[in-house]
Motif scaffolding. Structure first.
Motif, PDB file in Angstrom:
ATOM      1  N   ARG A 107      21.185   4.316   2.936  1.00 36.87           N
ATOM      2  CA  ARG A 107      21.365   4.399   1.489  1.00 36.87           C
ATOM      3  C   ARG A 107      20.227   3.639   0.815  1.00 36.87           C
ATOM      4  NH1 ARG A 107      26.310   1.617  -1.909  1.00 36.87           N
ATOM      5  NH2 ARG A 107      25.631   2.257  -3.986  1.00 36.87           N
ATOM      6  N   PRO A 108      19.301   4.338   0.175  1.00 38.11           N
ATOM      7  CA  PRO A 108      18.189   3.620  -0.467  1.00 38.11           C
ATOM      8  C   PRO A 108      18.693   2.704  -1.574  1.00 38.11           C
ATOM      9  CG  PRO A 108      17.688   5.965  -0.229  1.00 38.11           C
ATOM     10  CD  PRO A 108      19.151   5.796   0.071  1.00 38.11           C
ATOM     11  N   GLY A 109      18.253   1.442  -1.536  1.00 41.60           N
ATOM     12  CA  GLY A 109      18.694   0.451  -2.517  1.00 41.60           C
ATOM     13  C   GLY A 109      17.801   0.452  -3.737  1.00 41.60           C
ATOM     14  N   VAL A 110      18.074   1.334  -4.671  1.00 39.72           N
ATOM     15  CA  VAL A 110      17.252   1.470  -5.876  1.00 39.72           C
ATOM     16  C   VAL A 110      17.892   0.684  -7.013  1.00 39.72           C
ATOM     17  CG1 VAL A 110      16.268   3.074  -7.549  1.00 39.72           C
ATOM     18  CG2 VAL A 110      16.440   3.735  -5.135  1.00 39.72           C
ATOM     19  N   LEU A 111      17.130  -0.232  -7.599  1.00 38.48           N
ATOM     20  CA  LEU A 111      17.648  -1.025  -8.712  1.00 38.48           C
ATOM     21  C   LEU A 111      17.702  -0.183  -9.987  1.00 38.48           C
ATOM     22  CD1 LEU A 111      16.060  -4.557  -8.237  1.00 38.48           C
ATOM     23  CD2 LEU A 111      18.058  -3.513  -7.140  1.00 38.48           C
ATOM     24  N   PRO A 112      18.498  -0.592 -10.973  1.00 40.32           N
ATOM     25  CA  PRO A 112      18.636   0.195 -12.205  1.00 40.32           C
ATOM     26  C   PRO A 112      17.285   0.506 -12.847  1.00 40.32           C
ATOM     27  CG  PRO A 112      20.271  -1.557 -12.158  1.00 40.32           C
ATOM     28  CD  PRO A 112      19.365  -1.800 -10.986  1.00 40.32           C
ATOM     29  N   ARG A 113      17.171   1.737 -13.346  1.00 44.91           N
ATOM     30  CA  ARG A 113      15.895   2.192 -13.913  1.00 44.91           C
ATOM     31  C   ARG A 113      15.530   1.452 -15.198  1.00 44.91           C
ATOM     32  NH1 ARG A 113      19.618   6.324 -14.715  1.00 44.91           N
ATOM     33  NH2 ARG A 113      20.020   6.926 -16.877  1.00 44.91           N
ATOM     34  N   THR A 114      16.465   0.702 -15.754  1.00 45.39           N
ATOM     35  CA  THR A 114      16.179  -0.075 -16.958  1.00 45.39           C
ATOM     36  C   THR A 114      15.336  -1.312 -16.673  1.00 45.39           C
ATOM     37  OG1 THR A 114      18.342  -1.122 -16.659  1.00 45.39           O
ATOM     38  CG2 THR A 114      18.214   0.709 -18.223  1.00 45.39           C
ATOM     39  N   ALA A 163       8.238  -2.774  -6.005  1.00 41.45           N
ATOM     40  CA  ALA A 163       8.398  -2.362  -7.403  1.00 41.45           C
ATOM     41  C   ALA A 163       7.083  -1.751  -7.864  1.00 41.45           C
ATOM     42  CB  ALA A 163       8.763  -3.555  -8.278  1.00 41.45           C
ATOM     43  N   ASP A 164       7.160  -0.562  -8.429  1.00 48.20           N
ATOM     44  CA  ASP A 164       5.964   0.084  -8.963  1.00 48.20           C
ATOM     45  C   ASP A 164       6.323   0.860 -10.217  1.00 48.20           C
ATOM     46  OD1 ASP A 164       7.173   2.419  -8.019  1.00 48.20           O
ATOM     47  OD2 ASP A 164       5.831   2.643  -6.293  1.00 48.20           O
ATOM     48  N   ARG A 165       5.446   1.748 -10.641  1.00 41.99           N
ATOM     49  CA  ARG A 165       5.650   2.489 -11.888  1.00 41.99           C
ATOM     50  C   ARG A 165       6.934   3.329 -11.860  1.00 41.99           C
ATOM     51  NH1 ARG A 165       1.944   4.905 -15.951  1.00 41.99           N
ATOM     52  NH2 ARG A 165       0.229   3.806 -14.921  1.00 41.99           N
ATOM     53  N   ASP A 166       7.335   3.794 -10.680  1.00 44.00           N
ATOM     54  CA  ASP A 166       8.497   4.674 -10.578  1.00 44.00           C
ATOM     55  C   ASP A 166       9.824   3.926 -10.520  1.00 44.00           C
ATOM     56  OD1 ASP A 166       6.995   6.983 -10.662  1.00 44.00           O
ATOM     57  OD2 ASP A 166       6.831   7.157  -8.483  1.00 44.00           O
ATOM     58  N   GLY A 167       9.795   2.672 -10.089  1.00 41.08           N
ATOM     59  CA  GLY A 167      11.049   1.928  -9.983  1.00 41.08           C
ATOM     60  C   GLY A 167      10.972   0.850  -8.930  1.00 41.08           C
ATOM     61  N   ILE A 168      12.148   0.351  -8.541  1.00 36.18           N
ATOM     62  CA  ILE A 168      12.241  -0.781  -7.620  1.00 36.18           C
ATOM     63  C   ILE A 168      13.185  -0.404  -6.492  1.00 36.18           C
ATOM     64  CG2 ILE A 168      12.780  -3.235  -7.389  1.00 36.18           C
ATOM     65  CD1 ILE A 168      12.513  -3.421 -10.466  1.00 36.18           C
ATOM     66  N   ILE A 169      12.715  -0.579  -5.255  1.00 31.48           N
ATOM     67  CA  ILE A 169      13.535  -0.241  -4.098  1.00 31.48           C
ATOM     68  C   ILE A 169      13.580  -1.425  -3.154  1.00 31.48           C
ATOM     69  CG2 ILE A 169      11.627   0.833  -2.819  1.00 31.48           C
ATOM     70  CD1 ILE A 169      13.786   2.986  -1.962  1.00 31.48           C
ATOM     71  N   VAL A 170      14.771  -1.660  -2.598  1.00 32.29           N
ATOM     72  CA  VAL A 170      15.005  -2.792  -1.702  1.00 32.29           C
ATOM     73  C   VAL A 170      15.143  -2.276  -0.277  1.00 32.29           C
ATOM     74  CG1 VAL A 170      16.547  -4.707  -1.156  1.00 32.29           C
ATOM     75  CG2 VAL A 170      16.132  -4.082  -3.550  1.00 32.29           C
ATOM     76  N   ILE A 171      14.499  -2.965   0.654  1.00 30.43           N
ATOM     77  CA  ILE A 171      14.499  -2.579   2.062  1.00 30.43           C
ATOM     78  C   ILE A 171      15.213  -3.668   2.857  1.00 30.43           C
ATOM     79  CG2 ILE A 171      13.035  -2.027   4.038  1.00 30.43           C
ATOM     80  CD1 ILE A 171      10.822  -1.337   2.023  1.00 30.43           C
ATOM     81  N   PRO A 172      16.240  -3.328   3.627  1.00 31.36           N
ATOM     82  CA  PRO A 172      16.956  -4.351   4.389  1.00 31.36           C
ATOM     83  C   PRO A 172      16.047  -5.017   5.417  1.00 31.36           C
ATOM     84  CG  PRO A 172      17.685  -2.141   5.020  1.00 31.36           C
ATOM     85  CD  PRO A 172      16.819  -1.981   3.824  1.00 31.36           C
ATOM     86  N   ALA A 173      16.218  -6.315   5.586  1.00 35.37           N
ATOM     87  CA  ALA A 173      15.331  -7.094   6.450  1.00 35.37           C
ATOM     88  C   ALA A 173      15.289  -6.558   7.873  1.00 35.37           C
ATOM     89  CB  ALA A 173      15.779  -8.559   6.449  1.00 35.37           C
ATOM     90  N   ARG A 196       0.822  -1.213   0.000  1.00 30.60           N
ATOM     91  CA  ARG A 196       0.000   0.000   0.000  1.00 30.60           C
ATOM     92  C   ARG A 196       0.856   1.263   0.000  1.00 30.60           C
ATOM     93  NH1 ARG A 196      -3.506  -3.366   3.355  1.00 30.60           N
ATOM     94  NH2 ARG A 196      -2.566  -2.575   5.292  1.00 30.60           N
ATOM     95  N   CYS A 197       2.172   1.090   0.047  1.00 31.96           N
ATOM     96  CA  CYS A 197       3.091   2.227  -0.022  1.00 31.96           C
ATOM     97  C   CYS A 197       3.497   2.467  -1.476  1.00 31.96           C
ATOM     98  CB  CYS A 197       4.328   1.954   0.835  1.00 31.96           C
ATOM     99  SG  CYS A 197       3.988   1.718   2.591  1.00 31.96           S
ATOM    100  N   TYR A 198       4.366   3.445  -1.688  1.00 35.05           N
ATOM    101  CA  TYR A 198       4.911   3.658  -3.023  1.00 35.05           C
ATOM    102  C   TYR A 198       6.402   3.947  -2.908  1.00 35.05           C
ATOM    103  CZ  TYR A 198       4.252   8.680  -2.040  1.00 35.05           C
ATOM    104  OH  TYR A 198       4.286   9.935  -1.473  1.00 35.05           O
ATOM    105  N   SER A 199       7.114   3.644  -3.986  1.00 33.57           N
ATOM    106  CA  SER A 199       8.572   3.623  -3.918  1.00 33.57           C
ATOM    107  C   SER A 199       9.170   4.974  -3.560  1.00 33.57           C
ATOM    108  CB  SER A 199       9.158   3.108  -5.243  1.00 33.57           C
ATOM    109  OG  SER A 199       8.798   3.953  -6.322  1.00 33.57           O
ATOM    110  N   GLY A 200       8.565   6.075  -4.027  1.00 32.06           N
ATOM    111  CA  GLY A 200       9.094   7.399  -3.712  1.00 32.06           C
ATOM    112  C   GLY A 200       9.057   7.693  -2.219  1.00 32.06           C
ATOM    113  N   ALA A 201       7.975   7.288  -1.557  1.00 32.17           N
ATOM    114  CA  ALA A 201       7.862   7.516  -0.113  1.00 32.17           C
ATOM    115  C   ALA A 201       8.877   6.670   0.648  1.00 32.17           C
ATOM    116  CB  ALA A 201       6.446   7.211   0.355  1.00 32.17           C
ATOM    117  N   ILE A 202       9.068   5.415   0.224  1.00 30.07           N
ATOM    118  CA  ILE A 202      10.084   4.563   0.846  1.00 30.07           C
ATOM    119  C   ILE A 202      11.468   5.198   0.692  1.00 30.07           C
ATOM    120  CG2 ILE A 202      11.275   2.346   0.696  1.00 30.07           C
ATOM    121  CD1 ILE A 202       8.620   1.949   1.962  1.00 30.07           C
TER     122      ILE A 202
END
Length: 215
Positions: A26-33, A165-175, A10-16
């Motif tokens: 350090r936000p873990g953002v995967l390549p935009r490709t 992962a959403d329309r803006d991209g993919i972000i990884v959150i440490p466990a 229910r969240c979105y990647s920009g807010a995370i």
């Protein structure tokens, strides 16, 4: 009661991203490709990692046996994140996507290719990939590690981490920070809703920023 994965969905990647940045992480953002097959696709949940490699010596039967073994290993309620170390083949197809969906897997993210995309889209199974191609893995590729760390771009993803992962991209959150980050993000989204109502009511943008501390 909503699971942590449901709350993250229910969240979105920009807010995370904003929350992790403000926490000094350090936000873990995967390549935009790496993008969804369709723009409105999204997936969230704990990660099950896969790493593999091309192998020109593997025979067709062995490659398919090991691939179906990968599908059998995938745990329900998880998002598969695959580092194929391959820039040629499709590491997801229609039958595989259907099998994973029926097993309760939330979605699939690969630093590589996908095929049978129209059929996968019809199934509604979320797949994020770098490219599409008809070339498959038969007699050419094999998995070599499960639930071990994989690196995509400059981000290392570990089993148990969470991904959105959403329309803006993919972000990884440490466990070890997932609960805190998701809770803070929920609070930020609630504040943004109040800010949005103020802006729509005609509040000056700068005054709104000073009042809510967000923009």
């Amino acid at each position: 009661m909503a699971t942590l994965a449901d709350r993250l969905d229910r969240c979105y990647s920009g807010a995370i991203y904003d929350v992790m940045r403000d926490m000094g992480l350090r936000p873990g953002v995967l390549p935009r490709t790496i993008r969804g097959l369709v723009p409105d696709q999204r997936v969230a949940g704990p990660v099950f990692t896969v790493r593999g490699r091309p192998d020109p010596e593997v025979d067709a039967h062995t490659s398919l046996l090991e691939w179906t073994g990968l599908l059998s290993r995938a745990p329900a309620g998880h998002v598969i994140v695959c580092q194929p170390q391959d820039d040629t083949r499709a590491l997801m197809g229609e039958l595989s996507a259907e099998a994973l969906k029926l097993r309760g897997v939330r979605g699939y993210i690969v630093d590589g290719g996908c095929r049978d995309t129209e059929l996968i889209i019809e199934q509604g199974f979320p797949v994020f990939c770098r490219y599409t191609t008809p070339v498959d893995i038969v007699a050419a590729w094999r998995p070599e590690a499960f639930d071990e760390p994989v690196t995509i771009g400059n981000v290392t993803i570990r089993a148990g981490d969470f991904v959105l992962a959403d329309r803006d991209g993919i972000i990884v959150i440490p466990a070890d920070r997932a609960k805190e980050i998701i809770a803070r993000t929920e609070a930020v989204i609630a504040t943004e809703s109040e800010l949005r109502r103020a802006i729509r009511a005609g509040e000056d943008p700068q005054r709104a920023y000073l009042q809510y501390g967000k923009f």
